[in-house]
Write a protein that holds these residues in place. Structure first.
Motif, short mmCIF file in Angstrom:
data_model
loop_
_atom_site.label_atom_id
_atom_site.label_comp_id
_atom_site.label_asym_id
_atom_site.label_seq_id
_atom_site.Cartn_x
_atom_site.Cartn_y
_atom_site.Cartn_z
N GLY A 3 0.80 -1.20 0.00
CA GLY A 3 0.00 0.00 0.00
C GLY A 3 0.84 1.25 0.00
N SER A 4 0.13 2.35 0.12
CA SER A 4 0.79 3.65 0.16
C SER A 4 -0.02 4.60 1.03
CB SER A 4 0.97 4.21 -1.24
OG SER A 4 -0.27 4.33 -1.90
N ILE A 5 0.66 5.63 1.45
CA ILE A 5 0.04 6.70 2.23
C ILE A 5 0.14 7.96 1.40
CG2 ILE A 5 0.33 8.17 4.26
CD1 ILE A 5 1.38 5.69 5.73
N VAL A 6 -0.99 8.64 1.22
CA VAL A 6 -1.03 9.91 0.49
C VAL A 6 -1.13 11.03 1.52
CG1 VAL A 6 -2.22 11.29 -1.25
CG2 VAL A 6 -2.17 8.78 -1.46
N LEU A 7 -0.23 11.99 1.41
CA LEU A 7 -0.21 13.09 2.36
C LEU A 7 -1.26 14.13 2.03
CD1 LEU A 7 3.63 13.62 2.81
CD2 LEU A 7 2.07 12.16 4.10
N ALA A 8 -1.70 14.82 3.05
CA ALA A 8 -2.62 15.94 2.88
C ALA A 8 -1.86 17.10 2.23
CB ALA A 8 -3.19 16.36 4.24
N LYS A 11 1.62 18.94 3.54
CA LYS A 11 2.22 18.15 4.63
C LYS A 11 3.48 17.39 4.21
CE LYS A 11 -0.84 19.20 7.73
NZ LYS A 11 -0.50 19.91 8.95
N ASP A 12 4.00 17.70 3.03
CA ASP A 12 5.14 16.95 2.51
C ASP A 12 6.51 17.50 2.94
OD1 ASP A 12 4.46 19.20 0.91
OD2 ASP A 12 5.74 18.44 -0.69
N LYS A 13 6.57 18.72 3.43
CA LYS A 13 7.86 19.36 3.74
C LYS A 13 8.73 18.55 4.71
CE LYS A 13 9.97 23.69 5.15
NZ LYS A 13 9.75 25.09 5.56
N PRO A 14 8.22 18.08 5.84
CA PRO A 14 9.08 17.29 6.73
C PRO A 14 9.64 16.03 6.06
CG PRO A 14 7.09 17.98 7.88
CD PRO A 14 6.89 18.31 6.44
N VAL A 15 8.84 15.38 5.25
CA VAL A 15 9.31 14.17 4.56
C VAL A 15 10.41 14.54 3.58
CG1 VAL A 15 8.67 12.26 3.04
CG2 VAL A 15 7.11 13.00 4.85
N ARG A 16 10.20 15.59 2.82
CA ARG A 16 11.21 16.04 1.85
C ARG A 16 12.51 16.45 2.54
NH1 ARG A 16 8.96 16.50 -3.18
NH2 ARG A 16 6.69 16.78 -3.24
N GLN A 17 12.41 16.90 3.78
CA GLN A 17 13.60 17.33 4.53
C GLN A 17 14.24 16.19 5.32
OE1 GLN A 17 12.06 20.70 6.73
NE2 GLN A 17 12.64 22.11 5.09
N ILE A 27 -1.78 12.81 7.05
CA ILE A 27 -2.26 11.84 6.07
C ILE A 27 -3.64 12.20 5.53
CG2 ILE A 27 -2.95 9.42 5.79
CD1 ILE A 27 -0.81 8.78 7.90
N ARG A 28 -3.73 12.19 4.20
CA ARG A 28 -5.03 12.37 3.55
C ARG A 28 -5.74 11.04 3.42
NH1 ARG A 28 -4.87 14.59 -2.30
NH2 ARG A 28 -4.76 12.40 -2.85
N ASP A 41 4.72 2.98 0.67
CA ASP A 41 5.29 4.16 0.01
C ASP A 41 4.56 5.39 0.52
OD1 ASP A 41 7.20 2.86 -1.57
OD2 ASP A 41 5.77 2.51 -3.20
N ILE A 42 5.29 6.47 0.64
CA ILE A 42 4.72 7.75 1.05
C ILE A 42 4.66 8.63 -0.20
CG2 ILE A 42 4.91 9.70 2.63
CD1 ILE A 42 4.78 6.82 3.96
N LEU A 43 3.47 9.13 -0.50
CA LEU A 43 3.23 9.92 -1.70
C LEU A 43 2.78 11.33 -1.33
CD1 LEU A 43 1.11 7.24 -3.62
CD2 LEU A 43 3.60 7.52 -3.62
N ASP A 44 3.15 12.30 -2.16
CA ASP A 44 2.65 13.65 -1.93
C ASP A 44 1.20 13.74 -2.39
OD1 ASP A 44 2.64 14.08 -4.73
OD2 ASP A 44 4.50 15.22 -4.69
N GLU A 45 0.59 14.88 -2.22
CA GLU A 45 -0.84 15.03 -2.53
C GLU A 45 -1.17 14.76 -3.99
OE1 GLU A 45 -1.98 19.47 -2.93
OE2 GLU A 45 -0.24 19.42 -1.60
#
Length: 146
Positions: A3-8, A11-17, A27-28, A41-45
């Motif tokens: 599966g995957s998690i789609v961010l709201a 909310k992606d900045k901390p992951v990108r950093q 999480i959305r 997997d972690i996905l952006d919006e």
């Protein structure tokens, strides 16, 4: 991958950093049918890939991130590489049973060694292992074998 998690949105900045934790409020939605402890997997919006980690829907920290390299698989070799890297770093600073009078030290220190939730301490010829998160606990046998 189950599966995957789609961010709201936003909310992606901390992951990108490179922050190793993904909190429930970021999480959305969750796609697929990941079970607790599975790799997701972690996905952006917009669906763009950001990272990969292990999943725990019962925690406020829903995912502990393991890699920001899309090509890196989370398999037995992954765990072996991470544990070896932690041990090599300790050896580089002189912490090995052959090179020091120190007989007790932390061999692997969770997020500091990119091993979220796993602590390994050496006491002479013995290792003490702590499994502090579901993601490492479900891999207990593999990790103790390694």
């Amino acid at each position: 991958m189950t599966g995957s998690i789609v961010l709201a949105p936003g909310k992606d900045k901390p992951v990108r950093q490179g922050h190793p934790w993904l909190f429930s409020g970021a999480i959305r939605d969750t796609r697929g049918d990941p079970k607790p402890g599975d790799t997701v997997d972690i996905l952006d919006e917009r669906g763009g890939w950001l990272a990969r980690g292990y999943f725990n829907p019962r925690s406020q920290i829903v995912a502990r991130l393991l890699t920001w390299d899309e090509g890196e698989r989370i398999d037995d070799e992954f765990w072996a590489r991470r544990l070896t890297a932690a041990a090599q770093m300790r050896a580089a600073i002189g912490l090995t049973p052959k090179n020091t009078d120190v007989t007790g030290y932390r061999l692997a220190f969770a997020e500091s060694d990119l091993l979220p939730g796993l602590i390994v301490d050496r006491y002479g010829d013995w290792l003490s292992v702590q499994f502090l998160t579901l993601g490492v606990d479900v891999r207990r046998k593999l990790l103790t074998d390694l």
